[in-house]
Design a protein around this motif. Structure first.
Motif, mmCIF file in Angstrom:
data_model
loop_
_atom_site.group_PDB
_atom_site.id
_atom_site.type_symbol
_atom_site.label_atom_id
_atom_site.label_comp_id
_atom_site.label_asym_id
_atom_site.label_seq_id
_atom_site.Cartn_x
_atom_site.Cartn_y
_atom_site.Cartn_z
ATOM 1 N N PRO A 13 19.836 -54.562 -6.213
ATOM 2 C CA PRO A 13 20.932 -53.969 -7.004
ATOM 3 C C PRO A 13 20.547 -52.587 -7.513
ATOM 4 C CG PRO A 13 20.646 -56.265 -7.593
ATOM 5 C CD PRO A 13 19.499 -55.915 -6.681
ATOM 6 N N GLY A 14 21.505 -51.670 -7.409
ATOM 7 C CA GLY A 14 21.257 -50.289 -7.774
ATOM 8 C C GLY A 14 20.758 -49.432 -6.644
ATOM 9 N N GLY A 15 20.418 -50.044 -5.534
ATOM 10 C CA GLY A 15 19.904 -49.307 -4.389
ATOM 11 C C GLY A 15 20.989 -48.704 -3.529
ATOM 12 N N SER A 16 20.565 -48.079 -2.437
ATOM 13 C CA SER A 16 21.489 -47.385 -1.530
ATOM 14 C C SER A 16 21.230 -47.794 -0.092
ATOM 15 C CB SER A 16 21.300 -45.864 -1.657
ATOM 16 O OG SER A 16 21.607 -45.413 -2.953
ATOM 17 N N LEU A 17 22.264 -47.698 0.699
ATOM 18 C CA LEU A 17 22.184 -47.877 2.141
ATOM 19 C C LEU A 17 23.152 -46.916 2.793
ATOM 20 C CD1 LEU A 17 22.171 -51.738 2.876
ATOM 21 C CD2 LEU A 17 20.312 -50.125 3.335
ATOM 22 N N ARG A 18 22.840 -46.506 4.017
ATOM 23 C CA ARG A 18 23.787 -45.731 4.789
ATOM 24 C C ARG A 18 24.074 -46.471 6.087
ATOM 25 N NH1 ARG A 18 23.260 -39.700 7.405
ATOM 26 N NH2 ARG A 18 21.889 -40.834 8.838
ATOM 27 N N LEU A 19 25.315 -46.832 6.269
ATOM 28 C CA LEU A 19 25.740 -47.481 7.503
ATOM 29 C C LEU A 19 26.190 -46.418 8.502
ATOM 30 C CD1 LEU A 19 27.869 -50.453 6.112
ATOM 31 C CD2 LEU A 19 25.391 -50.318 6.490
ATOM 32 N N SER A 20 25.932 -46.703 9.766
ATOM 33 C CA SER A 20 26.349 -45.803 10.840
ATOM 34 C C SER A 20 27.289 -46.540 11.782
ATOM 35 C CB SER A 20 25.136 -45.317 11.639
ATOM 36 O OG SER A 20 24.235 -44.604 10.820
ATOM 37 N N CYS A 21 28.246 -45.805 12.309
ATOM 38 C CA CYS A 21 29.166 -46.326 13.318
ATOM 39 C C CYS A 21 29.164 -45.334 14.471
ATOM 40 C CB CYS A 21 30.559 -46.482 12.741
ATOM 41 S SG CYS A 21 31.799 -47.042 13.928
ATOM 42 N N ALA A 22 28.502 -45.721 15.545
ATOM 43 C CA ALA A 22 28.410 -44.846 16.710
ATOM 44 C C ALA A 22 29.543 -45.171 17.674
ATOM 45 C CB ALA A 22 27.061 -45.024 17.390
ATOM 46 N N ALA A 23 30.301 -44.157 18.035
ATOM 47 C CA ALA A 23 31.425 -44.336 18.936
ATOM 48 C C ALA A 23 31.093 -43.786 20.311
ATOM 49 C CB ALA A 23 32.655 -43.639 18.385
ATOM 50 N N SER A 24 31.503 -44.510 21.322
ATOM 51 C CA SER A 24 31.324 -44.038 22.689
ATOM 52 C C SER A 24 32.626 -44.205 23.449
ATOM 53 C CB SER A 24 30.201 -44.815 23.384
ATOM 54 O OG SER A 24 30.495 -46.195 23.412
ATOM 55 N N GLY A 25 32.737 -43.497 24.558
ATOM 56 C CA GLY A 25 33.969 -43.541 25.319
ATOM 57 C C GLY A 25 34.815 -42.309 25.052
ATOM 58 N N VAL A 26 35.940 -42.249 25.697
ATOM 59 C CA VAL A 26 36.783 -41.059 25.599
ATOM 60 C C VAL A 26 37.756 -41.190 24.439
ATOM 61 C CG1 VAL A 26 36.612 -40.593 28.054
ATOM 62 C CG2 VAL A 26 38.476 -42.025 27.196
ATOM 63 N N GLY A 27 38.206 -40.038 24.004
ATOM 64 C CA GLY A 27 39.284 -40.017 23.040
ATOM 65 C C GLY A 27 38.886 -40.203 21.593
ATOM 66 N N PHE A 28 37.613 -40.031 21.270
ATOM 67 C CA PHE A 28 37.175 -40.265 19.880
ATOM 68 C C PHE A 28 37.980 -39.427 18.902
ATOM 69 C CE2 PHE A 28 34.489 -41.376 16.449
ATOM 70 C CZ PHE A 28 34.161 -40.229 15.756
ATOM 71 N N ASP A 29 38.268 -38.200 19.272
ATOM 72 C CA ASP A 29 38.951 -37.285 18.357
ATOM 73 C C ASP A 29 40.346 -37.755 17.964
ATOM 74 O OD1 ASP A 29 37.635 -34.076 19.587
ATOM 75 O OD2 ASP A 29 36.767 -35.690 18.377
ATOM 76 N N TYR A 30 40.906 -38.669 18.704
ATOM 77 C CA TYR A 30 42.265 -39.123 18.434
ATOM 78 C C TYR A 30 42.316 -40.300 17.460
ATOM 79 C CZ TYR A 30 43.321 -36.259 22.522
ATOM 80 O OH TYR A 30 43.431 -35.220 23.396
ATOM 81 N N TYR A 31 41.153 -40.843 17.129
ATOM 82 C CA TYR A 31 41.115 -42.064 16.334
ATOM 83 C C TYR A 31 40.887 -41.785 14.849
ATOM 84 C CZ TYR A 31 40.833 -45.023 20.492
ATOM 85 O OH TYR A 31 41.111 -45.689 21.656
ATOM 86 N N TYR A 32 41.385 -42.697 14.065
ATOM 87 C CA TYR A 32 40.947 -42.834 12.695
ATOM 88 C C TYR A 32 39.932 -43.976 12.675
ATOM 89 C CZ TYR A 32 44.335 -39.632 10.690
ATOM 90 O OH TYR A 32 45.033 -38.501 10.345
ATOM 91 N N ILE A 33 38.806 -43.726 12.029
ATOM 92 C CA ILE A 33 37.748 -44.732 11.949
ATOM 93 C C ILE A 33 37.719 -45.295 10.538
ATOM 94 C CG2 ILE A 33 35.295 -45.216 12.241
ATOM 95 C CD1 ILE A 33 36.696 -44.348 14.819
ATOM 96 N N ALA A 34 37.661 -46.603 10.455
ATOM 97 C CA ALA A 34 37.687 -47.264 9.155
ATOM 98 C C ALA A 34 36.506 -48.199 9.008
ATOM 99 C CB ALA A 34 38.990 -48.040 8.998
ATOM 100 N N TRP A 35 36.095 -48.383 7.772
ATOM 101 C CA TRP A 35 35.105 -49.406 7.437
ATOM 102 C C TRP A 35 35.822 -50.548 6.727
ATOM 103 C CZ3 TRP A 35 30.258 -49.769 9.152
ATOM 104 C CH2 TRP A 35 29.614 -48.619 9.627
ATOM 105 N N PHE A 36 35.535 -51.745 7.185
ATOM 106 C CA PHE A 36 36.011 -52.959 6.552
ATOM 107 C C PHE A 36 34.788 -53.759 6.103
ATOM 108 C CE2 PHE A 36 40.587 -53.492 7.683
ATOM 109 C CZ PHE A 36 40.741 -52.354 8.448
#
Length: 125
Positions: A13-36
């Motif tokens: 508790p009180g600590g930090s983490l950084r999550l990463s989401c690596a995308a591959s494939g075409v059309g990345f620029d067209y997407y909205y990326i969300a964290w659930f």
């Protein structure tokens, strides 16, 4: 587009983490990326999203000030920086992508076109 989430783990508790989401494939620029996230015994909830194209973001009010979403266009990676973590943040975190919704509408499960595998975050002493 395909998504791969990483960066979860055990943190005090009180600590930090950084999550990463690596995308591959075409059309990345067209997407909205969300964290659930989905906590034990609870429904999956959308918490933060970002436009791959212009970086426009939306984060749930109760997480503002602790969680920050960002993107790296050079590597097609979306990050979720999580600070001041609390035991209530314990959950499986998923990244997801939608073509049909902008933020914050992308924070609804029905809006998602592509799901990545989850990464477990455990906040415990």
């Amino acid at each position: 587009v395909q998504l791969q989430a990483s960066g979860g783990g055990l943190v005090q508790p009180g600590g930090s983490l950084r999550l990463s989401c690596a995308a591959s494939g075409v059309g990345f620029d067209y997407y909205y990326i969300a964290w659930f996230r989905q906590a034990p015994g609870k429904e999956r909830e959308g918490i933060s999203c970002i436009s791959s194209a212009d970086g426009d973001t939306s984060t749930k009010d109760f997480l503002k000030g602790r969680f920050t979403i960002s993107r790296d266009v050079a590597t097609n990676t979306v990050y979720l920086q999580m600070n001041s973590l609390e035991p209530e943040d314990t959950a499986v975190y998923y990244c997801a992508a939608t073509l049909g919704r902008t933020c914050p509408k992308a924070l609804a499960s029905y809006a998602i076109d592509v799901w990545g595998e989850g990464t477990l975050v455990t906040v415990s002493s």
